[in-house]
Design an enzyme around this catalytic site. Structure first.
Site, PDB file in Angstrom:
ATOM      1  N   CYS A 151      49.499 -49.648  -3.800  1.00 53.09           N
ATOM      2  CA  CYS A 151      48.969 -48.305  -4.045  1.00 53.09           C
ATOM      3  C   CYS A 151      47.462 -48.355  -3.739  1.00 53.09           C
ATOM      4  O   CYS A 151      46.720 -49.092  -4.379  1.00 53.09           O
ATOM      5  CB  CYS A 151      49.243 -47.946  -5.498  1.00 53.09           C
ATOM      6  SG  CYS A 151      48.604 -46.353  -5.959  1.00 53.09           S
ATOM      7  N   CYS A 158      37.259 -38.305  -7.621  1.00 55.14           N
ATOM      8  CA  CYS A 158      38.038 -37.235  -6.980  1.00 55.14           C
ATOM      9  C   CYS A 158      37.358 -35.906  -7.272  1.00 55.14           C
ATOM     10  O   CYS A 158      36.868 -35.702  -8.378  1.00 55.14           O
ATOM     11  CB  CYS A 158      39.469 -37.229  -7.525  1.00 55.14           C
ATOM     12  SG  CYS A 158      40.579 -36.101  -6.653  1.00 55.14           S
TER      13      CYS A 158
HETATM   14 FE1  SF4 Z   1      45.268 -36.655  -7.463  1.00 52.86          FE
HETATM   15 FE2  SF4 Z   1      44.460 -34.626  -9.049  1.00 52.86          FE
HETATM   16 FE3  SF4 Z   1      44.080 -37.141  -9.835  1.00 52.86          FE
HETATM   17 FE4  SF4 Z   1      42.624 -36.164  -7.840  1.00 52.86          FE
HETATM   18  S1  SF4 Z   1      42.572 -35.450  -9.957  1.00 52.86           S
HETATM   19  S2  SF4 Z   1      43.631 -38.176  -7.897  1.00 52.86           S
HETATM   20  S3  SF4 Z   1      44.122 -34.800  -6.852  1.00 52.86           S
HETATM   21  S4  SF4 Z   1      46.050 -36.151  -9.493  1.00 52.86           S
END
Ligand code: SF4
Ligand code: SAH
Length: 408
Positions: A151, A158
């Site tokens: 992974c 993010c």
């Molecule tokens: Fe994926 Fe949402 Fe986590 Fe970003 S915040 S890594 S888009 S699940």
């Protein structure tokens, strides 16, 4: 055509208008990605990392030092097939040239700042890159056979803040470069000594890649695409596109490109069947709502019965796990070659959700399965070392967060 017919009312004009909008949106996303570019591949001492460069780029920089194009193929073989990091081990290259290459270039790996192995054999790596930024990579071995999934992270942090995801609480620091993406896989292979790269159908311990680590891969499309092309190259690592899955929270304008250009498998983090709920838990839904995400899935070029789209559905107790939700889910995805991965919520420090009860999970799975879709309930792996889906967040960030609390 009548003067009064608005051009957008004809189907072709509508399609053209949508295509134009998508093109603009793609350009906007790519321009934004550039603002979070990784640092230069050149070290302070002037040496350049060969990992992450395309064959053409390697040929071009070899030309700069007076070397012929055929050397690219040799280097490629040593770097990606044999996995060497030391030019002195390249026995098909004469010693003087080995030395010259070592003066100009390196074959980089991130530093494993931390490696933890779970009681279930899942192994989590915290990799530190040259600028000190870190990202996590997880190897999940199959319990019965000698194979497993790696992974990989695509960003540090993010930009999207899905409410159930630990990574989403770490703001985007930057995109990972192609070298950093490829070398996560290579460094994980180093850890299991899986070199040279197994050929063809020879079993591999690190047999599949899932782009499901930290970050939204389609918000870093160019680097991810370049890295995947390197990994798929048959004269190197040679992992088939069928063994690579990219997971997206639904960046619609880039889903088509991913299918057209890379042909890898697609996983879509759906998690809710109504826009009002998905707007809340996957905030990107406000931009690309469920219908648009599903339309993009229907057009996804690599999807077929043999290569189904995976819908990921996190099971949050009393939030999205009712029978009605399950029935609506199968209605929405009907006609798409698909399977549904049901992921029990993995808790992380400070999270407010709870996983659905076992009975709820089974009942939900049954409804989806009875409608003809495979609906495995994913057993969380590596929970004890916070390596399971959605638990990733870099230690440096945890430490900083801890410090912020201490400072208050
Ligand atoms: Fe994926 Fe949402 Fe986590 Fe970003 S915040 S890594 S888009 S699940
Ligand atoms: N950004 C991409 C890929 C990384 S997340 C995406 O969102 O698809 C990988 C998967 O883990 C996604 O399906 C995500 O929704 C899921 N996930 C996030 N947090 C989770 C949690 N706490 N428990 C279980 N799964 C989670």
């Amino acid at each position: 055509m009548s003067f009064f017919t608005a051009s957008s009312s004809s189907p072709t004009a509508d399609a053209n208008a949508i295509a134009l909008m998508d093109e603009r949106e793609r350009a906007r996303i790519l321009a934004k990605a550039a603002l979070f570019s990784p640092p230069s591949a050149t070290l302070p001492d002037g040496r350049r990392d060969l990992v992450g460069l395309s064959r053409d780029e390697i040929t071009a920089i070899l030309a700069e030092i007076g070397e012929k194009p055929f050397r690219t193929k040799q280097l490629w073989h040593w770097i990606y097939h044999q996995g060497v990091t030391d030019f002195a081990r390249m026995s098909s290259i004469a010693k003087p040239l080995q030395e010259k290459l070592a003066e100009q270039f390196i074959i980089g790996r991130p530093e494993p700042a931390m490696v933890q192995t779970s009681s279930d054999e899942t192994r989590k790596f915290l990799f530190r890159f040259r600028d000190g930024q870190e990202a996590e990579t997880v190897y999940i071995p199959d319990r019965k056979e000698d194979r497993g999934a790696v992974c990989i992270s695509s960003q540090v942090g993010c930009t999207l803040s899905c409410t159930f995801c630990h990574t989403g609480t770490q703001k985007l620091v930057r995109n990972l470069g192609a070298a950093e993406i490829v070398s996560q896989f290579m460094a994980a292979r180093d850890s299991y000594s899986e070199w040279p790269s197994p050929k063809g159908e020879t079993p591999r311990l690190l047999s599949t890649i899932v782009l499901m680590g930290m970050g939204e891969p389609l918000y870093n499309y160019e680097n991810v695409a370049k890295a995947m092309r390197i990994i798929m190259d048959g004269e190197g690592i040679g992992l088939s596109r069928r063994r690579i899955t990219l997971s997206t929270s639904g960046v619609v304008p880039l889903m088509d490109r991913c299918g057209d250009e890379l042909g890898i498998n697609l996983a879509v983090s759906l998690h809710a069947v109504r826009n009002d709920l998905r707007d809340q838990i996957v905030p990107l839904n406000r931009k690309y709502p469920i219908e648009e995400v599903l339309a993009a899935c229907r057009r996804y070029p690599a999807a077929s019965n043999a290569r189904r789209i995976t819908f990921e559905y996190i099971m949050l107790r009393d939030v999205n796990d009712s029978d009605a939700d399950a029935r609506e889910l199968v209605r929405l995805i009907s006609g798409i070659p698909a399977k549904v991965n049901l992921i029990p919520f993995n808790p992380w420090p400070g999270s407010e959700y709870r996983p659905s009860t076992r009975e709820r999970q089974s009942r939900f799975a049954e409804i989806v399965m009875n409608a003809g879709f495979a609906s495995p309930i994913r057993t969380p792996r590596g929970r004890d070392i916070l390596a399971a889906c959605g638990q990733l967040k870099t230690a440096s960030e945890r430490a900083r967060a801890g410090q912020a609390v201490a400072d208050e």
